[in-house]
Every structure is written in C-alpha cells, then in structure tokens.
Design a protein around this motif. Structure first.
Motif, short mmCIF file in Angstrom:
data_model
loop_
_atom_site.label_atom_id
_atom_site.label_comp_id
_atom_site.label_asym_id
_atom_site.label_seq_id
_atom_site.Cartn_x
_atom_site.Cartn_y
_atom_site.Cartn_z
N ARG A 139 2.59 1.03 12.35
CA ARG A 139 2.59 1.06 10.89
C ARG A 139 2.41 2.49 10.41
O ARG A 139 1.65 3.28 10.99
N THR A 140 3.08 2.84 9.31
CA THR A 140 2.98 4.18 8.73
C THR A 140 2.47 4.07 7.30
O THR A 140 2.51 2.99 6.69
N PRO A 141 1.99 5.18 6.70
CA PRO A 141 1.59 5.15 5.30
C PRO A 141 2.76 4.76 4.40
O PRO A 141 3.93 4.97 4.77
N SER A 179 6.36 -2.60 8.96
CA SER A 179 5.76 -3.16 7.74
C SER A 179 5.41 -4.61 8.03
O SER A 179 6.31 -5.43 8.28
N ALA A 181 4.43 1.14 -1.93
CA ALA A 181 3.10 1.52 -2.40
C ALA A 181 2.60 0.62 -3.52
O ALA A 181 1.49 0.81 -4.02
N GLU A 197 4.21 6.04 1.92
CA GLU A 197 5.17 7.08 1.54
C GLU A 197 6.10 7.49 2.68
O GLU A 197 7.06 8.23 2.45
#
Length: 346
Positions: free
Chosen positions: A73-75, A83, A325, A77
């Motif tokens: 998983r990434t931030p 996801s 976001a 942005e």
C-alpha cells in the motif's frame, strides 16, 4: 431506442489499412463518441496469450494474504501499489458524496509510467513514481509489463484514429502524449462469503467519469459494469467476445467541448443467485503529458468553450485527491450535475 455499446473493428489502424477503410472506422468512432462515449474494440491485435498472462498475474496477486497485500500500500497521493477494499470512493472524484457514505468495496493494484521511463525529462516523481512489484508473485512483473505495452499501443492507435475522426492533422495528439501519464489499474471485486450483507446499498465502484484521454478496459464476463445512457438510466454492459471496452475521459470531453462524451459509469456488486461472484478487470488509463495544456479544439469551439484551459497535472491531481484521499473534487461541476440527475433502476 435500445441502449447499445457499438462494436468497432480497428484492424485498418492496426495493420496497413487504406485511407477508405480508415475513414469508415473513424466515422464509426465519431458516432460512438458522440452518442455513447463507450465502444467495444475488436481487431486490436492484443495476443490472447498476453491477456491470459494478465489474468494470471491478477489472480496471483489478489490471492495473497491481506497482510501481504497491505505491504504494497502507498500513500493516497502516490497512485501506485495496492488499494484495499473500502479505501477509495470514486464518486468523490466528481465531488459527490455517495448516498450511504460507504466506500467502494473493490481492491486494486496500480502500475504506471515512471520517471525512469523518460530519462532526461526531469518529470515530477509524485506523478511518475517508480512501480512496486510483488516479490511473492515472481512472474507478476513480466506478465503485467507485457500487457501494459500492448494496451499502450492500443491507446495510441485509438488517438491516431481520433485525429482522423475529428479532422485534425495526422499525429495531432502525439505532442500531448510523448511522456503520457499512463496507469494500469487491476481490479478485483471478490469478497469472502459472509463479509458483507447485501442490503441493496453495496457499491462495487462508485459512479465516476474517467480522468484522462481514453481508457482501454479488459474485463471478464461477470456482471456489474453499468453505463449511464442518454436516457438518464443505468445500463448493464458486458464485453463482446475478444473485445476490449474503450471509453473516453474528461480531457477528451474538454478538448471536444463535449462533442464527445466522458460517460459516467459504475460497477454494481456482481451478484449471481444471491451471492457475490468474482469479477476482475484491468483499466489502462492513457492520460497525457503532465505538463500538457488542454483547451477546446478550434474545430469544436462553436459559440464558445464550456471549459477553461487546464493542465493535465491540475485535472488529474484534483480527481485523484477525491477518489484516493477522499477530498471532494470541487472542479467537476458538469460531470457531477449529470451524476445527480441519473435515474435508477433502468
């Protein structure tokens, strides 16, 4: 009139079709783009072995344990990696709150164009991040990269045809796509039995328009995809045999002053006989150069443009801030108005 997504054979653009054959294809694309915003493409030349490899890669990754997938998983942005279910809300890319405020239950894995693909251009790493490749599925990278190349070829073949359909100079869109911000999003809609009660409010993927120029979608035959028709109703769509589904994005609607449609679509739970059936898809988003300025084509101005000029960066970042976001996009008024006026059921 019965709702249909037209099937268009683009062989004339994949091979050395003559001018007459290409003109026929371009006219069919123009008609589909004006009336539906979706089309089914055959004659695309993507080998079945490559598609089978993509499906195998999707199966391999999404079969991993949840804690393993979470490691990719990434931030919000950074539009790469994993996801998990209920972490995104596609309707917020239009600034529209979902009726039940329940985030979309699909899970996804994204790869895309990276800074290292364009040495010397000094592109922003936030928009062209390097990819994550799951170590637990050793064949994943090779299989996905093979499909990524083919889908990119199809997308560029289509923009060649778009230039003809819009009576633009040959190669018109190349200046906007020579370092295109392209992303392949692999989706899985499966849920373990008993995890979710089917109360009529479950959302597979919320209603949205795609963000960029054109989307090339591979999907299996499980139900779920719905397209908003001109009648204001949602209609089920399943791919024809050997077809790739293609739809236009917001940037193309802006370019053409809505002569061509960026059509709303969504994914409902793929329910068969009261149970959720597995559904997989992979969407290749051809979004254009991050620094390209999109403004209405002179041939589509008419009495004036519905849209102010916008860079690809401004547009894509606002959309992703909504979906990933969960910050409602305030710059999608026209698309949001269409979504609010949609009627359901069919």
């Amino acid at each position: 009139m019965e709702f249909q997504v037209p099937v268009i054979d683009i062989t004339a653009y994949v091979t050395t079709g003559d001018v007459h054959e290409r003109r026929i294809v371009a006219r069919r694309i123009d008609e589909a783009a004006r009336t539906v915003g979706f089309m089914q493409i055959v004659g695309h030349g993507v080998p079945q072995t490559v598609i089978d490899g993509l499906a195998a890669a999707i199966d391999g990754f999404f079969a991993l344990a949840p804690e393993v997938k979470q490691g990719y998983r990434t931030p919000p942005e950074i539009n790469r990696g994993y996801s998990p279910p209920k972490s995104e809300s596609l309707s917020l890319s239009l600034g529209v709150e979902s009726a039940n405020r329940m985030n979309d239950f699909f899970e996804a894995f994204n790869v895309g164009a990276a800074v290292s693909d364009y040495p010397g251009l000094e592109l922003p790493l936030a928009d062209y991040p390097e990819n994550l490749w799951p170590r637990e599925v050793p064949e994943f990278r090779a299989l996905v990269e093979a499909y990524f190349r083919e889908a990119g070829r199809v997308a560029r073949t289509l923009t060649t045809a778009f230039a003809d359909a819009l009576e633009l100079p040959a190669g018109y869109f190349e200046r906007y796509t020579d370092h295109s911000l392209d992303v392949l999003r692999m989706n899985n809609y499966a849920l373990p039995p008993g995890e979710v009660e089917l109360d009529g409010e479950l959302t597979g993927m919320g209603a949205h328009t795609d963000y960029g120029i054109v989307t090339v979608l591979w999907a299996d035959q499980a139900p779920g995809l719905q397209v908003l028709g001109a009648d204001g109703h949602w209609h089920d769509v399943r791919p024809a045999p050997d077809a790739l589904l293609v739809n236009l994005g917001d940037l193309t609607a802006r370019w053409t002053n809505e002569r061509w449609l960026s059509t709303l679509h969504r994914v409902q739970p793929p329910v068969v006989d009261g149970t959720i059936e597995r559904r997989r898809s992979a969407a290749y988003f051809h979004d254009g150069n991050i620094d390209a300025v999109i403004e209405t084509l002179p041939s589509c101005l008419g009495d004036g443009s519905r849209y102010a000029p916008v860079t690809v960066a401004e547009h894509i970042r606002a959309k992703l801030a909504g979906s990933r976001a969960l910050q409602p996009n305030t710059k999608a008024e026209r698309e949001a108005a269409r979504m609010r006026s949609a009627r359901s059921p069919y």
